[in-house]
Design a protein around this motif. Structure first.
Motif, PDB file in Angstrom:
ATOM      1  N   LEU A  96      31.131 -67.411 -30.559  1.00  0.00           N
ATOM      2  CA  LEU A  96      32.336 -67.372 -31.403  1.00  0.00           C
ATOM      3  C   LEU A  96      32.826 -68.789 -31.650  1.00  0.00           C
ATOM      4  N   HIS A  97      33.073 -69.119 -32.924  1.00  0.00           N
ATOM      5  CA  HIS A  97      33.474 -70.480 -33.301  1.00  0.00           C
ATOM      6  C   HIS A  97      34.833 -70.450 -34.003  1.00  0.00           C
ATOM      7  N   ASN A  98      35.583 -71.531 -33.820  1.00  0.00           N
ATOM      8  CA  ASN A  98      36.934 -71.628 -34.395  1.00  0.00           C
ATOM      9  C   ASN A  98      36.901 -72.243 -35.793  1.00  0.00           C
TER      10      ASN A  98
ATOM     11  N   ALA B 129      32.764 -61.415 -26.872  1.00  0.00           N
ATOM     12  CA  ALA B 129      31.812 -60.505 -26.241  1.00  0.00           C
ATOM     13  C   ALA B 129      31.015 -59.737 -27.294  1.00  0.00           C
ATOM     14  N   ALA B 130      31.668 -59.319 -28.367  1.00  0.00           N
ATOM     15  CA  ALA B 130      30.956 -58.615 -29.451  1.00  0.00           C
ATOM     16  C   ALA B 130      29.955 -59.530 -30.134  1.00  0.00           C
ATOM     17  N   SER B 131      30.281 -60.815 -30.238  1.00  0.00           N
ATOM     18  CA  SER B 131      29.377 -61.752 -30.909  1.00  0.00           C
ATOM     19  C   SER B 131      28.054 -61.882 -30.176  1.00  0.00           C
TER      20      SER B 131
ATOM     21  N   ASP C  22      22.516 -60.582 -33.436  1.00  0.00           N
ATOM     22  CA  ASP C  22      21.620 -61.719 -33.649  1.00  0.00           C
ATOM     23  C   ASP C  22      21.723 -62.295 -35.060  1.00  0.00           C
ATOM     24  N   GLU C  23      22.141 -61.486 -36.018  1.00  0.00           N
ATOM     25  CA  GLU C  23      22.034 -61.873 -37.427  1.00  0.00           C
ATOM     26  C   GLU C  23      23.379 -62.143 -38.091  1.00  0.00           C
ATOM     27  N   VAL C  24      24.448 -62.122 -37.315  1.00  0.00           N
ATOM     28  CA  VAL C  24      25.796 -62.291 -37.874  1.00  0.00           C
ATOM     29  C   VAL C  24      26.494 -63.443 -37.159  1.00  0.00           C
ATOM     30  N   SER C  25      27.157 -64.315 -37.931  1.00  0.00           N
ATOM     31  CA  SER C  25      27.938 -65.413 -37.361  1.00  0.00           C
ATOM     32  C   SER C  25      29.388 -64.965 -37.174  1.00  0.00           C
ATOM     33  N   PHE C  26      29.969 -65.292 -36.012  1.00  0.00           N
ATOM     34  CA  PHE C  26      31.328 -64.879 -35.686  1.00  0.00           C
ATOM     35  C   PHE C  26      32.262 -66.090 -35.667  1.00  0.00           C
ATOM     36  N   TYR C  27      33.437 -65.903 -36.309  1.00  0.00           N
ATOM     37  CA  TYR C  27      34.446 -66.958 -36.348  1.00  0.00           C
ATOM     38  C   TYR C  27      35.805 -66.346 -36.057  1.00  0.00           C
TER      39      TYR C  27
ATOM     40  N   GLU D 170      33.834 -51.207 -29.903  1.00  0.00           N
ATOM     41  CA  GLU D 170      34.147 -50.767 -31.265  1.00  0.00           C
ATOM     42  C   GLU D 170      33.893 -51.876 -32.279  1.00  0.00           C
ATOM     43  N   LEU D 171      34.120 -53.106 -31.883  1.00  0.00           N
ATOM     44  CA  LEU D 171      33.801 -54.223 -32.780  1.00  0.00           C
ATOM     45  C   LEU D 171      32.298 -54.301 -33.039  1.00  0.00           C
ATOM     46  N   THR D 172      31.508 -54.113 -31.973  1.00  0.00           N
ATOM     47  CA  THR D 172      30.050 -54.147 -32.115  1.00  0.00           C
ATOM     48  C   THR D 172      29.561 -53.035 -33.023  1.00  0.00           C
ATOM     49  N   GLU D 173      30.091 -51.829 -32.846  1.00  0.00           N
ATOM     50  CA  GLU D 173      29.686 -50.700 -33.699  1.00  0.00           C
ATOM     51  C   GLU D 173      30.061 -50.940 -35.152  1.00  0.00           C
TER      52      GLU D 173
END
Length: 501
Positions: A154-156, A191-193, A197-202, A245-248
């Motif tokens: 996870l990045h800011n 934790a969801a991030s 593997d294929e999604v960037s989280f911010y 739920e975020l992961t789903e």
């Protein structure tokens, strides 16, 4: 002496699971029996009887020479299945990651616990939670994946300039709008991030940045949005703000409405963890790397567009849309598919005109007639013509069938698994050997796990056959044994006469 490095329970482990084919416990138990059959003639490579040899029924109880059996020419050699790799510590490039390997042939319970179905299988364990690796099998890809899983996921985003760059260069992305960049909400999103593997989280707490990502800066926080470059580019999260739920949410919404099939996107189609949704996939049939393998797998000929529904790898049922391709026909086909109102399609070669060989040929359309015949015990090999292990097994399998061809209650059969299908013939690889006991065809078949020799196969059949049978020994072998006994008796008589003289 250097102090030992403490080992914490919170370990990151990259685990490689391999397999060496173990000796079947059932075969080992049979080898310990005091009374065994004399099966030495099964492994007699100096004498191969021809088709004119006649057979007689015999019940053999003397098996003195079986324990000394050594597989000879023509027997299946499974030595290639062993895996021995020398690892130099200088080759380990993922920092703070323990590399380990397990032989699933020895650690069968461990393999079953983690549902290992093929080899090699790679798992990454982080704090006791395992994640399978489904990417490319090369160093760079594996290292990149491990670093993503073990590093910050996870990045800011603190400025509008950063947000604009990300919007134009990355897809898909997940952005969380939170009160604080550190805290419980941030931890759940982080934790969801780790699961994707294929999604960037911010994440951001800046109202102007949130607005750029189509989040109402005056709305309730935390808020999450997933953005893609496809037409359906925005998905807003509406569930409980927990990692599960975020992961789903991300798993269900990260893919485009229609997936353009390539080798790179194939894992998103065939290994998607979400089972209760329909994926729409466009396969370009004119592309050699993508279209041809898919056409072969589904048994498609010609260049005309086809619409196919597929249940996935668990039961691998396929359904074809017949008739004109229109919006209404495709919609009706999809609805019937989701309601399980369609008849599945299974590939099949033509039924052979004659099928009187020692090894019976099974295809999709005669599977029920041969394999599911309740009056027969059936041993079935599922093979592929290009499979080296299948080619190595063929002489042994043919020899087994030749020796057992006089037993009416027993069928030795084979089926090309690349061109034939049946819901009762499931194969995780080639060759797969399945045994269908007589009178018990409604249950799952027994997977044959034993040495790939005539003797081992025979002993497996002897133990598992629902209909008892006696070995039929070639008459030519009986004659040879009788001749040897006669000659031995004559030699003894001549010696006695000589002593008397």
């Amino acid at each position: 002496m250097a102090a030992s490095k403490p080992l914490l329970l919170s370990l990151t482990v990259l685990l490689l699971i391999i397999s060496s084919i173990p000796l079947s416990k059932q075969t080992q138990d049979l080898d310990k029996e005091e009374d065994e059959e004399d099966l030495s003639f099964l492994e007699d490579h100096d004498h191969d009887h021809d088709d004119t040899d006649s057979y007689e029924d015999h019940d053999f109880e003397n098996y003195d020479d079986l324990d000394d059996f050594e597989s000879g020419e023509g027997e299946y050699d499974d030595s290639e299945s062993g895996f021995e790799a020398e690892v130099d510590e200088s080759d380990v490039v993922a920092e703070e990651v323990v590399l380990a390997k397990v032989d699933a042939g020895e650690e069968t319970e461990l393999a079953q616990k983690y549902n290992v179905e093929g080899y090699p299988t790679l798992f990454l364990f982080v704090d006791g939670v395992h994640k399978p690796y489904n990417g490319a099998r090369n160093k760079d890809a594996i290292v990149s994946w491990v670093k993503k899983k073990t590093g910050p996921g996870l990045h800011n985003i603190t400025t509008v300039e950063e947000a604009e760059r990300i919007l134009t260069s990355e897809s898909p992305i997940v952005v969380g709008y939170v009160e604080n960049l550190a805290g419980p909400d941030s931890e759940e999103l982080a934790a969801a991030s780790k699961q994707e593997d294929e999604v960037s989280f911010y994440q951001t707490s800046n109202a102007d940045v949130a607005k750029l990502f189509h989040i109402n800066p005056q709305g309730k926080r935390p808020a999450v949005v997933l953005l893609k470059k496809e037409d359906e580019k925005i998905s807003h999260f509406g569930g409980q703000f927990t990692r599960s739920e975020l992961t789903e949410f991300v798993s269900k919404n990260k893919l485009p409405l229609v997936i353009y099939f390539t080798r790179a996107s194939s894992s998103s189609v065939f290994e998607n963890p979400i089972k209760n949704q329909a994926l729409f996939v466009y396969v370009p049939m004119d592309e050699e790397d993508a279209g041809k393998p898919v056409a072969e797998y589904f048994g498609i000929d010609g260049d005309a567009p086809r619409v196919i529904a597929f249940t996935g790898n668990e039961d691998s049922r396929k359904f074809f849309l017949d008739g004109e391709l229109t919006l209404n026909s495709i919609k009706s086909f999809g609805e019937n598919f989701l309601q399980d109102n369609l008849k599945p399609f299974y590939k099949s070669d033509p039924i052979p005109e004659t099928n009187d060989g020692d090894v019976k040929i099974v295809v999709g359309n005669n599977f029920d007639e041969i394999v599911l015949d309740e009056s027969k015990d059936v041993l079935l090999e599922i093979y592929a013509s290009w499979c080296g292990h299948c080619q190595a097994l063929e002489p042994t399998y043919n020899k087994l069938a030749k020796h057992l061809r006089g037993i009416d209650s027993l069928v030795i059969a084979k089926m090309d698994g690349t061109t034939n299908e049946h819901p009762r013939a499931k194969s995780d690889g080639y060759p797969t050997l399945l045994f269908f006991p007589a009178g018990n065809k409604s249950f799952d078949p027994i997977t044959v796990e034993t040495d790939r020799t005539v003797k081992a196969f025979y002993k497996f059949l002897k133990q598992h056959a629902a209909i008892p049978f006696k070995l039929q020994k070639p008459e030519s072998t009986q004659k040879a044994e009788s001749t040897q006994k006669t000659e031995s008796s004559q030699d003894s008589n001549n010696k006695d006469l000589k002593d008397e003289l």
